[in-house]
Design a protein around this motif. Structure first.
Motif, PDB file in Angstrom:
ATOM      1  N   LEU A 104      47.994 -11.473 100.557  1.00  0.00           N
ATOM      2  CA  LEU A 104      46.648 -11.866 100.169  1.00  0.00           C
ATOM      3  C   LEU A 104      45.711 -11.742 101.361  1.00  0.00           C
ATOM      4  O   LEU A 104      45.846 -12.448 102.355  1.00  0.00           O
ATOM      5  CB  LEU A 104      46.647 -13.301  99.644  1.00  0.00           C
ATOM      6  CG  LEU A 104      47.594 -13.554  98.469  1.00  0.00           C
ATOM      7  CD1 LEU A 104      47.598 -15.033  98.103  1.00  0.00           C
ATOM      8  CD2 LEU A 104      47.186 -12.718  97.280  1.00  0.00           C
ATOM      9  N   THR A 302      49.996 -13.369  87.881  1.00  0.00           N
ATOM     10  CA  THR A 302      49.976 -14.822  88.059  1.00  0.00           C
ATOM     11  C   THR A 302      51.292 -15.325  88.649  1.00  0.00           C
ATOM     12  O   THR A 302      51.301 -16.151  89.585  1.00  0.00           O
ATOM     13  CB  THR A 302      49.720 -15.516  86.709  1.00  0.00           C
ATOM     14  OG1 THR A 302      48.463 -15.092  86.195  1.00  0.00           O
ATOM     15  CG2 THR A 302      49.715 -17.028  86.876  1.00  0.00           C
ATOM     16  N   ALA A 305      51.525 -14.437  92.277  1.00  0.00           N
ATOM     17  CA  ALA A 305      50.751 -15.361  93.112  1.00  0.00           C
ATOM     18  C   ALA A 305      51.494 -16.672  93.306  1.00  0.00           C
ATOM     19  O   ALA A 305      51.557 -17.216  94.421  1.00  0.00           O
ATOM     20  CB  ALA A 305      49.389 -15.607  92.469  1.00  0.00           C
ATOM     21  N   THR A 308      54.333 -16.142  95.719  1.00  0.00           N
ATOM     22  CA  THR A 308      53.831 -15.989  97.080  1.00  0.00           C
ATOM     23  C   THR A 308      53.527 -17.340  97.723  1.00  0.00           C
ATOM     24  O   THR A 308      53.785 -17.563  98.906  1.00  0.00           O
ATOM     25  CB  THR A 308      52.558 -15.120  97.090  1.00  0.00           C
ATOM     26  OG1 THR A 308      52.864 -13.833  96.533  1.00  0.00           O
ATOM     27  CG2 THR A 308      52.024 -14.940  98.500  1.00  0.00           C
ATOM     28  N   CYS A 347      46.004 -18.401  86.564  1.00  0.00           N
ATOM     29  CA  CYS A 347      46.396 -19.012  87.843  1.00  0.00           C
ATOM     30  C   CYS A 347      46.048 -20.498  87.896  1.00  0.00           C
ATOM     31  O   CYS A 347      46.732 -21.284  88.558  1.00  0.00           O
ATOM     32  CB  CYS A 347      45.700 -18.286  89.005  1.00  0.00           C
ATOM     33  SG  CYS A 347      46.403 -16.661  89.399  1.00  0.00           S
ATOM     34  N   ILE A 352      46.402 -22.957  91.373  1.00  0.00           N
ATOM     35  CA  ILE A 352      46.081 -21.987  92.420  1.00  0.00           C
ATOM     36  C   ILE A 352      44.568 -21.934  92.597  1.00  0.00           C
ATOM     37  O   ILE A 352      43.834 -21.728  91.621  1.00  0.00           O
ATOM     38  CB  ILE A 352      46.629 -20.596  92.055  1.00  0.00           C
ATOM     39  CG1 ILE A 352      48.158 -20.652  91.949  1.00  0.00           C
ATOM     40  CG2 ILE A 352      46.212 -19.548  93.076  1.00  0.00           C
ATOM     41  CD1 ILE A 352      48.789 -19.365  91.470  1.00  0.00           C
ATOM     42  N   ALA A 357      43.106 -16.879  93.836  1.00  0.00           N
ATOM     43  CA  ALA A 357      43.258 -16.127  92.585  1.00  0.00           C
ATOM     44  C   ALA A 357      42.435 -14.844  92.615  1.00  0.00           C
ATOM     45  O   ALA A 357      42.883 -13.790  92.140  1.00  0.00           O
ATOM     46  CB  ALA A 357      42.847 -16.995  91.402  1.00  0.00           C
ATOM     47  N   VAL A 360      44.136 -12.148  94.390  1.00  0.00           N
ATOM     48  CA  VAL A 360      45.120 -11.490  93.520  1.00  0.00           C
ATOM     49  C   VAL A 360      44.424 -10.428  92.674  1.00  0.00           C
ATOM     50  O   VAL A 360      44.954  -9.332  92.451  1.00  0.00           O
ATOM     51  CB  VAL A 360      45.825 -12.523  92.622  1.00  0.00           C
ATOM     52  CG1 VAL A 360      46.797 -11.832  91.670  1.00  0.00           C
ATOM     53  CG2 VAL A 360      46.546 -13.561  93.464  1.00  0.00           C
TER      54      VAL A 360
END
Length: 400
Positions: A104, A302, A305, A308, A347, A352, A357, A360
């Protein structure tokens, strides 16, 4: 002596190859040719709203008294929902088997919705849009709602008026055929400018993520869809599945717009012998709500993310994600990369932050050359596949 005539699909494939070669070898020459692709897509978008409105009005105004087509339309919509949720589940399972992580860095621009209710509210307002504005803005839900209402009203009109309405619809359909004939030239321009401006380097860093997205879409196209068609029709599903992928999926892959592919799908449905009263309604609706590819994109990005950030995803939360992804996908616009700005909505289910987001989403735009093309090909070809399945569903079962 019969002259050799090359079909449309081989012409498109030749355009793809020539466009890719030109983009790689002569990028400076290829970039201006992007105008050809843009003109082709805009022509499709220009004629599609008017075509949808006239076809639906004419089909309803002229159809014979029968409740089977209305029931079949509802069954097709149910099949759209089933297919979209199934696609989200496939993406969930594949993401569990092949977990992804994202570097990211950049923040994407845009204004994503903050809740599912915002997406649903947007759909409702599109349904009651001004008919002139619906045509001008390419709002197919608005075109469809007005066409249904006017079509019902025109059932009381004289036979001469209804005949003229059908003639007008046929005239616009002829224009669509002329536009589709330009597909090889338009796709040649689209491929040339895409390869020239993007190349292959941008995809290398996210090859695994793009590969997972494409794999999920292939599973849905080649396994899930055929299974659903077989269960509905009790026939070999692969001939129609492959036909739809070839004649609808290839065009959608390069235009990257479900809305622009509506005329292509209407023409394909006619060639497959599907009832006009059915496909004139289900194809335009499918371009808005039948979004299996979008559901895959939203789910995979999603979960990537969440992985991660080290967020654990429970089984129940994962199922909720599938439902949210399906509902969000139904609100995705029929334009290129329309599903990416719905990723932050999903997300939010895991807490998140919006800034993360949107990063992403930025990654999604990097791989959109592959992701969005495959997504649109799946979305658009599935519209015809499911419509064909319901049209061949035993009539006696529909009337029970």
């Amino acid at each position: 002596m019969n002259s050799f005539k090359l079909g449309l699909v081989p012409q498109i494939l030749i355009g793809v190859v020539l466009g890719a070669l030109l983009g790689l070898l002569l990028p400076n020459v290829a970039e201006p040719l992007g105008l050809l692709g843009r003109l082709f897509v805009e022509m499709l978008k220009a004629v599609a709203p008017l075509l949808v409105m006239l076809l639906v009005m004419s089909a309803i105004a002229n159809r014979h008294e029968s409740g089977s087509d209305g029931k079949k339309s509802l069954l097709t919509l149910a099949l759209y929902l089933l297919g979209t949720v199934s696609a989200a589940v496939v993406a969930l399972l594949m993401s569990q088997v092949f977990p992804q992580s994202i570097a990211l860095t950049d923040v994407a621009e845009g204004s994503p919705p903050v809740a599912v209710t915002a997406v649903l509210a947007d759909v409702l307002f599109k349904l009651i849009d001004n008919p002139i504005n619906a045509i001008l803005s390419g709002n197919f839900l608005g075109c469809l709602s007005w066409a249904i209402l006017l079509g019902i009203s025109f059932r009381r009109a004289s036979a001469v008026f209804k005949e003229h309405l059908q003639t007008l619809a046929n005239g616009v359909s002829d224009i669509v055929i002329y536009v589709i004939r330009l597909a090889p030239l338009g796709i040649f321009g689209l491929v040339a400018v895409t390869v020239a401006t993007t190349g292959l380097e941008a995809l290398a860093g996210y090859a695994s993520l793009a590969g997972l997205l494409v794999a999920c879409m292939l599973i849905v196209a080649l396994l899930v869809n055929p299974l659903i068609v077989f269960l509905v029709t009790r026939r070999n599903p692969f001939p129609v599945v492959f036909t739809c992928l070839k004649e609808s999926g290839i065009t959608a892959f390069f235009t990257r717009s479900s809305a622009a592919n509506i005329p292509v799908n209407l023409n394909l449905a006619r060639k497959l012998g599907i009832s006009e009263e059915l496909y004139s309604v289900t194809i335009p609706v499918g371009a808005t709500v039948n979004m299996a590819g979008a559901a895959i994109t939203i789910t995979v990005l999603t979960l990537a993310a969440a992985n991660t950030l080290g967020i654990e995803v429970s089984f129940v939360t994962a199922l909720v994600l599938c439902v949210i992804a399906a509902l969000s996908a139904c609100g995705a616009s029929g334009v290129p990369s329309g599903s990416l700005l719905l990723v932050p909505l999903a997300c939010s289910l895991f807490g998140i932050p919006i800034d993360v987001a949107m990063q992403v989403v930025a990654v999604g735009f990097i791989i959109s050359v592959i992701q969005d093309s495959a997504e649109t090909a799946l979305n658009s070809s599935t519209d015809v596949v499911y419509t064909y399945a319901i049209d061949n569903y035993p009539l006696s079962k529909v009337e029970q």
